[in-house]
Design a protein around this motif. Sequence first.
Motif, PDB file in Angstrom:
ATOM      1  N   CYS A 170       0.825  -1.194   0.000  1.00 59.24           N
ATOM      2  CA  CYS A 170       0.000   0.000   0.000  1.00 59.24           C
ATOM      3  C   CYS A 170       0.868   1.255   0.000  1.00 59.24           C
ATOM      4  CB  CYS A 170      -0.896  -0.087   1.236  1.00 59.24           C
ATOM      5  SG  CYS A 170      -1.998   1.248   1.449  1.00 59.24           S
ATOM      6  N   ALA A 171       1.944   1.236   0.778  1.00 60.30           N
ATOM      7  CA  ALA A 171       2.809   2.407   0.856  1.00 60.30           C
ATOM      8  C   ALA A 171       3.541   2.639  -0.457  1.00 60.30           C
ATOM      9  CB  ALA A 171       3.815   2.239   1.997  1.00 60.30           C
ATOM     10  N   VAL A 172       3.977   1.564  -1.068  1.00 55.92           N
ATOM     11  CA  VAL A 172       4.701   1.714  -2.326  1.00 55.92           C
ATOM     12  C   VAL A 172       3.763   2.220  -3.418  1.00 55.92           C
ATOM     13  CG1 VAL A 172       5.853   0.425  -4.172  1.00 55.92           C
ATOM     14  CG2 VAL A 172       6.498   0.045  -1.816  1.00 55.92           C
ATOM     15  N   GLY A 173       2.552   1.712  -3.418  1.00 52.44           N
ATOM     16  CA  GLY A 173       1.603   2.159  -4.438  1.00 52.44           C
ATOM     17  C   GLY A 173       1.124   3.572  -4.202  1.00 52.44           C
ATOM     18  N   GLY A 174       1.156   4.004  -2.967  1.00 52.41           N
ATOM     19  CA  GLY A 174       0.594   5.309  -2.641  1.00 52.41           C
ATOM     20  C   GLY A 174      -0.604   5.089  -1.762  1.00 52.41           C
ATOM     21  N   ARG A 175      -0.506   5.527  -0.498  1.00 57.69           N
ATOM     22  CA  ARG A 175      -1.510   5.101   0.461  1.00 57.69           C
ATOM     23  C   ARG A 175      -2.881   5.722   0.216  1.00 57.69           C
ATOM     24  NH1 ARG A 175       2.150   7.380   5.215  1.00 57.69           N
ATOM     25  NH2 ARG A 175       3.582   6.280   3.881  1.00 57.69           N
ATOM     26  N   ASN A 176      -2.942   6.693  -0.679  1.00 53.37           N
ATOM     27  CA  ASN A 176      -4.230   7.314  -0.954  1.00 53.37           C
ATOM     28  C   ASN A 176      -4.874   6.827  -2.225  1.00 53.37           C
ATOM     29  OD1 ASN A 176      -4.650   9.074   1.201  1.00 53.37           O
ATOM     30  ND2 ASN A 176      -2.993  10.351   0.441  1.00 53.37           N
ATOM     31  N   SER A 177      -4.156   6.001  -2.965  1.00 53.33           N
ATOM     32  CA  SER A 177      -4.634   5.698  -4.305  1.00 53.33           C
ATOM     33  C   SER A 177      -5.043   4.234  -4.417  1.00 53.33           C
ATOM     34  CB  SER A 177      -3.529   6.018  -5.308  1.00 53.33           C
ATOM     35  OG  SER A 177      -3.807   5.410  -6.529  1.00 53.33           O
ATOM     36  N   LEU A 178      -6.306   4.010  -4.740  1.00 49.03           N
ATOM     37  CA  LEU A 178      -6.800   2.633  -4.847  1.00 49.03           C
ATOM     38  C   LEU A 178      -6.084   1.886  -5.961  1.00 49.03           C
ATOM     39  CD1 LEU A 178     -10.587   3.465  -4.485  1.00 49.03           C
ATOM     40  CD2 LEU A 178      -9.253   2.096  -2.894  1.00 49.03           C
ATOM     41  N   ILE A 179      -5.933   2.565  -7.102  1.00 44.42           N
ATOM     42  CA  ILE A 179      -5.275   1.908  -8.226  1.00 44.42           C
ATOM     43  C   ILE A 179      -3.793   1.733  -7.931  1.00 44.42           C
ATOM     44  CG2 ILE A 179      -4.611   2.256 -10.631  1.00 44.42           C
ATOM     45  CD1 ILE A 179      -7.373   3.259 -11.156  1.00 44.42           C
ATOM     46  N   GLY A 180      -3.216   2.754  -7.271  1.00 41.22           N
ATOM     47  CA  GLY A 180      -1.809   2.659  -6.886  1.00 41.22           C
ATOM     48  C   GLY A 180      -1.546   1.421  -6.046  1.00 41.22           C
ATOM     49  N   ALA A 181      -2.503   1.097  -5.174  1.00 39.92           N
ATOM     50  CA  ALA A 181      -2.323  -0.069  -4.307  1.00 39.92           C
ATOM     51  C   ALA A 181      -2.157  -1.342  -5.129  1.00 39.92           C
ATOM     52  CB  ALA A 181      -3.520  -0.204  -3.367  1.00 39.92           C
ATOM     53  N   VAL A 182      -2.914  -1.434  -6.216  1.00 39.20           N
ATOM     54  CA  VAL A 182      -2.811  -2.621  -7.065  1.00 39.20           C
ATOM     55  C   VAL A 182      -1.416  -2.694  -7.683  1.00 39.20           C
ATOM     56  CG1 VAL A 182      -3.737  -3.813  -9.072  1.00 39.20           C
ATOM     57  CG2 VAL A 182      -5.266  -2.548  -7.558  1.00 39.20           C
ATOM     58  N   TYR A 183      -0.983  -1.554  -8.222  1.00 41.11           N
ATOM     59  CA  TYR A 183       0.376  -1.539  -8.800  1.00 41.11           C
ATOM     60  C   TYR A 183       1.413  -1.850  -7.721  1.00 41.11           C
ATOM     61  CZ  TYR A 183      -1.536   0.512 -13.053  1.00 41.11           C
ATOM     62  OH  TYR A 183      -2.239   0.726 -14.201  1.00 41.11           O
ATOM     63  N   GLY A 184       1.204  -1.291  -6.533  1.00 43.19           N
ATOM     64  CA  GLY A 184       2.142  -1.544  -5.438  1.00 43.19           C
ATOM     65  C   GLY A 184       2.249  -3.024  -5.142  1.00 43.19           C
ATOM     66  N   ALA A 185       1.084  -3.682  -5.033  1.00 49.13           N
ATOM     67  CA  ALA A 185       1.091  -5.116  -4.725  1.00 49.13           C
ATOM     68  C   ALA A 185       1.807  -5.896  -5.822  1.00 49.13           C
ATOM     69  CB  ALA A 185      -0.341  -5.622  -4.558  1.00 49.13           C
ATOM     70  N   ILE A 186       1.504  -5.534  -7.066  1.00 52.42           N
ATOM     71  CA  ILE A 186       2.132  -6.266  -8.174  1.00 52.42           C
ATOM     72  C   ILE A 186       3.639  -6.039  -8.168  1.00 52.42           C
ATOM     73  CG2 ILE A 186       2.311  -6.455 -10.683  1.00 52.42           C
ATOM     74  CD1 ILE A 186      -0.630  -5.720 -10.855  1.00 52.42           C
ATOM     75  N   LEU A 187       4.034  -4.776  -8.050  1.00 51.65           N
ATOM     76  CA  LEU A 187       5.459  -4.465  -8.169  1.00 51.65           C
ATOM     77  C   LEU A 187       6.282  -5.064  -7.033  1.00 51.65           C
ATOM     78  CD1 LEU A 187       5.620  -0.812  -9.470  1.00 51.65           C
ATOM     79  CD2 LEU A 187       6.624  -2.851 -10.489  1.00 51.65           C
ATOM     80  N   VAL A 188       5.803  -4.875  -5.798  1.00 50.50           N
ATOM     81  CA  VAL A 188       6.597  -5.383  -4.678  1.00 50.50           C
ATOM     82  C   VAL A 188       6.667  -6.908  -4.729  1.00 50.50           C
ATOM     83  CG1 VAL A 188       6.794  -5.515  -2.180  1.00 50.50           C
ATOM     84  CG2 VAL A 188       6.086  -3.392  -3.242  1.00 50.50           C
ATOM     85  N   SER A 189       5.529  -7.554  -4.995  1.00 47.50           N
ATOM     86  CA  SER A 189       5.560  -9.012  -5.045  1.00 47.50           C
ATOM     87  C   SER A 189       6.439  -9.491  -6.186  1.00 47.50           C
ATOM     88  CB  SER A 189       4.159  -9.593  -5.252  1.00 47.50           C
ATOM     89  OG  SER A 189       3.245  -8.954  -4.436  1.00 47.50           O
ATOM     90  N   TYR A 190       6.296  -8.814  -7.315  1.00 40.34           N
ATOM     91  CA  TYR A 190       7.128  -9.233  -8.438  1.00 40.34           C
ATOM     92  C   TYR A 190       8.595  -8.995  -8.115  1.00 40.34           C
ATOM     93  CZ  TYR A 190       9.312  -9.640 -12.939  1.00 40.34           C
ATOM     94  OH  TYR A 190      10.149 -10.035 -13.938  1.00 40.34           O
TER      95      TYR A 190
END
Lengths: 229, 423, 393, 244, 310
Positions: C300-320
């Motif tokens: 959530c922090a990597v994606g941007g804690r305010n952005s719903l779509i950012g959270a998805v990218y965050g999850a994908i990027l960090v996990s990847y």
Amino acid sequence: MLDVKNLQVAYGESEIISQLSFSVARKETLAIMGRNGMGKTTLMKALIGILKCRQGSVQVDGLDVAKFDSFKRVDSGLAYVPQGRQIFPTLSVEDNIRTGLVTVGKRKIDDWVYTLFPVLKEMRRRRGGNLSGGQQQQLAIARALVSEPKVLLLDEPTEGIQPSIIQDIARMLNELKKLRDITIVVSEQVLSFTLEIADRILVMEGGRFVHEDLRANVDEAKIHQYLAV
Amino acid sequence: MLSRRIPQWLQGMLRGAAMAGLAAVLPLSAHAADPKFPTAAVNTTGLAVTDDVVTVGQLHSVTGTMALSETGSVEAERLAITEINKAGGVLGRQIKIVQEDGASDWPTFAEKAKKLLVQDKAAAVFGCWTSASRKAVLPVFEKENGMLYYPTFYEGLEASKNVIYTGQEATQQIIWGLNWANKEKGAKTFFLIGSDYIWPRTSNKIARFHIERYLKDCKVVGEEYYPLGYTEFQSLINKVKLAKPNCIYSIIVGGSNVSWYKQLKAAGITGESLAKKKQILLTISTTEDEVRGIGGENVAGFYACMKYFQSLDNPNNKAFVPAFKAMWGKDSVIGDVSQAAYLGPWLWKATVEKAGSFDIDKIAAASEGVEFKGAPEGYVRIHKNHHLWSKARIGEMKLDGQYNVIAESPDLIEPNPFPKGYQ
Amino acid sequence: MHTLYNRALGGRSGTVGLALLCVLLFLIFPLALDNFRLNMMSKYLSYAFVAIGLVLCWGNGGILSLGQGLFWGFGGYCMAAFLKLEAARNIAAESGSDQIRALTTVGLPDFMDWNQITSLPYIWYPFKSFSLTILLVFVVPTLLAYIIGTAMFRRRVGGVYFALITQALCWIMEISFVTRQGWTGGINGITDLRTCLGWDIRTKSAQIILYFLTCGLLIGCILIGRFILSSKLGRILVAMRDGEDRVRFSGYSVSKLKTFIFCVAAAMSALGGALFALNVGFMSPKLVTIEPSIYMVIFCAVGGRNSLIGAVYGAILVSYGKTYFSEMFPNLWYFLMGGVFILVTRFFPDGLAGAVDYLGPMLGRKLFSWIGRAQANFPAAVVPIPVEANEGR
Amino acid sequence: MIAELEIKNLTVSFDGFKAVDDLTFSVEHEELRVVIGPNGAGKTTLLDLICGKTRPTGGSIRFKGRELSRMQENSIVRQGVGRKFQTPSVYPKLTVFENLEISFPRGRGVWGSLFFKQSEDVRERIREVARDTYLSDHLHTSAEHLSHGQKQWLEIGMVLIADPKLMLLDEPVAGMSVRERQQTADLLQRICRGRSVVVIEHDMNFVKQIAHKVTVMHQGKMLVEGSMDEIQANEKVREVYLGH
Amino acid sequence: MPLILATSFAELKDIFLMQGFAGFSLFAVFLLMALGLAIIFGQMKVINMAHGEFLTVGAYVTVFLSHMVVNHAPKLLPYYFPAAIVCAFVVAFILGYIVEIGLVKYLYNRPLDTLLATWGLSMILQQACRSLFGAREDTATLPEWMMGSWSPSEGLDIPINGMFLLALAIVMVLLVYALMYRSRWGLKVRATMQNRAMAGAVGINTKRVDRVTFALGCGLAGIAGAAFTTIGSVSPSAGSLYIVDTFIVVVFGGAASLLGTVLSAFTIAQSQSILEFFLTGVLAKIFVLVGVIILLMIRPQGLIASKVRR
């Protein structure tokens, strides 16, 4: 004693103080007056170094402190009593005063402090936060004085203080000026108080000085007008 | 020890690099495909087998809490593979290793296992340590049809076509050891202690059953479990003191071991003091690997029941120990699991050569009866149920961190992962 | 319709962002990734549900929970319990080994057999029914969140304390699950899940279908999140984050609002957990404990804690990133991941979304000037592309 | 006439220090009461007690016959008590319009706020309050960009939009210019029609302008109560407060 | 418990004494862990998830020294341990100092961000330990006088390392108390932590205070690490096992209060130890954690909270 030249202070994009210059002579008391939001507190914070100055110089007794951190400025002879007092609430009164002793490297609180502020002696074991507003104000001044400053900065010392204590503070400051070799810069909105202590009055508006008066020939009506608009 | 381990770390890295280089260079300079075994014939299922290289996977935790236990296995497997490569490889093919980190995390194990099988097409995988990691990867190996060589002594209750268990299952380790304690040391009362997970719990269940059913007049006077990584055992020690068992039967695993033994000693329980009161401490989980972390002075006089000890006196082991030390440093120690891990690549090589193919199904079928005469533990043979026939031995701990082998089962013990009546 | 467009899709800029994500999820990933990687992507996306929940309750509501793994885990365990029972019923047909077949009680999960449990514990009974399981996937974690939330927010436990207490709760859950291994599979977790309602979830086609199901539900959660944030409730959340007392003295029950958003986040996490069990065929206490919960916050922090779509990218990027680094550098990847966390918190406190907000307009201007120049060269040929896509977020 | 707000024997102590000590006090319908007193006299604590921010150690607070001292803050607000704080607390990241919208007394429950619809009457009411509080030109400005005085007004507006029956205002003109003070005085005169208002203030000129009745507090107790003239004539008040 | 009934009264008394002492030594363990965090989290409000790794660093320093002594100067073995404690402190202190300058100083007033960043830091430190010292466990060779037990009567064994831990913990608490509440430096710390800007304006070099305070907290963790080599093992991930317990102790005590930390460590340790004796280890842990959480809900400010009007 205090020479300020071309001082510039800004929060992010917006410039609060621009190209401000003034100087205060030894043992003089300068009052800076003005309404809220005119830059008085910003100026005070910039002088003590809580806010960074963009440009300009601040000389204390010939030494330019404009690039110094706060604690070094205190070392160089400035002391600061902030708006709203900002004593350390969970420290005892004694400990609060001792924080001011850090720069001079002493441990013991001199007797003159309690002579000047007898109420603090009574309260010395209490926590700072449990003092009344007026007592806290005295504590904040005592804390600033024990560092044996050359220049004392007082930011709105009467704000939110009951009138009787305001009188006390004025009396105390005048006594102090007699006792010690001290220069005072005070920001104020209350003219009556100012007139009791100040040698000279500057009126600030929009981050610059718009009016100057010596106490001897002060134009009360004019200053009232500035404060009132 | 440690003062020279810093360079050892560098050495390790250099060695790793050198080995990778070796693996890369050797095939080029070496002969082309063994004419007797053309790739098309020995690899009909699309594994990563070329004319001169066969790729295998190595899947252990090198990070996280389990890294401390699994390092020995990583090292032993690498030694075996290096030796096999030096001896000409498997069916004329050099072994190339793809290493993956299970990170002490079971889901990661499953993910990496799948990667090794699906992406890298590893012909065999050497790996896993905890039961949990094996359980996590097992469905993957069965689904993707891979071959896992699993080195740790474990709880049993499992037999898979896709796994060769090179460590002992519970009955091979427990029953003979309990009989020994009962006969030789006269133990009648037992206090069972374990880390809180399936292997110690299942092992203790088998132990309790055996004690209560088959040993005369014997009983269990306490059974306790503590979470993995737990470090405070004083209350447990007081309970043991109160119960005064003849045998403290300990299956504490990993980092907790050190606290457990140090606190035992601090509470006045040592091999010596136990002997005075005709008590013993018998463990099936503390190998030389752990003792190095505990310090021999804390465990001297306690007993362990395993199939392998570093001090074992036989020609195979006399060659194996120096080879291991030459590769991983003179201070390295070898525990039971590391030895079992060492068996993996050798058994695989023997099986592939027996089957004349790398195909998983053929290997699975050919495994029964495969022997390895060069095993440091002496001699092993794969049973129909994919476990090994092996001996059980009792070692007594010495001050220097080594075991003195004081008893040995006369014959190889048959692996019986589904012991009747024990569940 | 128009309000729905504005509220759920977030107006024009929101629609563009969502459309980009949809293209990525529904077109680019399925085309570009092989089955193995696509299945891993499903796994990453099942974490993204938690991250979206965290955007709601942390980014907007100011409630940092370090215990989202708890809800994720309960959702996952509920689903896994159902799948395990089904696998246990079909054990005779499925098992590869005669011995296992002979020794296994039909209808009883294998780990219960190993723990000498002879009949199914009562708490497992509901998981015989699929519809009841789906209900429980949501109800159990939400109820738990409701209890925790009510108890804590009533007493005004907040901020750091809330974070640390939820972390401890996670730990409690882990050790209880480990120690009750007859009921939960202990430290092994629930493994070897095979079919769902007779449909083999391990096949390639099933995994692709599950991937699209995950994506669809994820988009659904984003829309729900958008709907909540665009409502008055959303504004109250932001207000509460910045000045709780004022909200209280505007007549709102702060504890109820907080509990609500915490429950929403918990339900989303649970859904993610259930999908994880389906996608990966596996559930483990290791997924429930402290470490993954912190990872979830990091997504959530990597994606941007305010952005719903950012959270998805965050999850994908960090996990990847975790997968990639650990495949490339199995011995050193901790350094890289640790470094990433430090750099993100130090330099991009608003995460990717913040960086996009900051860099986006700048790039937009550049693009605009480039187009301007291009237009000057080829007067009528190029139609200016609207640049406001990144503004107004 | 029956008092709207009745406080009896109210006491609260922090760590042995009695901030409000056995205070009895009442406010009538449509009355504008000003509470003055030196710092630390317990004025702000009194407001905290009424609106539920602080729990009393003893005594009772009744508003329109209902006991408030055991209620949750939000329930007290729903009884019709509105509070403006000493330092203006508005939502900095939201616009003036949104600030007022949030304070609008509808859709206060979880589901209500989720499905709250911003209908024309809501918008009209927001505009009306903004007009009253001199903020019509700033409806879409972020609250963080308002001047100090405007923030004070906004917070008054936020209380006002809920149409409370009792308004508690803590230093509403602190930091305002003289002109703004005048405007605020006008505003208060308008506000107190149909409701009771309690104001804490230091500025004596301002107090003179607005107060119906003045209460002087000292050391947690009520010192005197009466019209401004009576207060200024009172010896005790001079002693503790106005000084000489 | 039929077991207890079967045992003589004298033995029971011994067991209870030993059990009581077990609680005390657990108390010492908790206290040593929590002291550093009480400063870093309690005073500075930095959520240092890498606290456990500083503990690991201290432990490795001790192990390193012990190997040096064993290999090169075995005669010093009985005496090296105090030196090891000092070294552990110094190394962890320096490391903490560097971390403050490089990372933490940017994150004051963003406590939740410190949590994430220090989590990254803990990963890096763990891996650094693993790369430097290997993943395997290691142990310090202890001086002979520290091993074994003190046995005032037959059947009563009081672990010497436990007594050592308890003594060390008490000494450390007194030192920290003196430093924080009786020294001028402590005054500076307390002033800085309450109001950083104002502390600067009365003449305190707040940046230095921050750096030294953080480093001191880390140094204390280092001491705890050194002490733990007497009861446990050293491995790169050892520190992470303690972190949740440590936070619980500090939070339960009331973050800013040293006395609170002491009381909370005592309460948690004794209840856990007693429950462990009558239940099992896992259940004891669960009960204690649940109990602490329930108490924290009833009293969110912790056991001891400073009461002051702010």
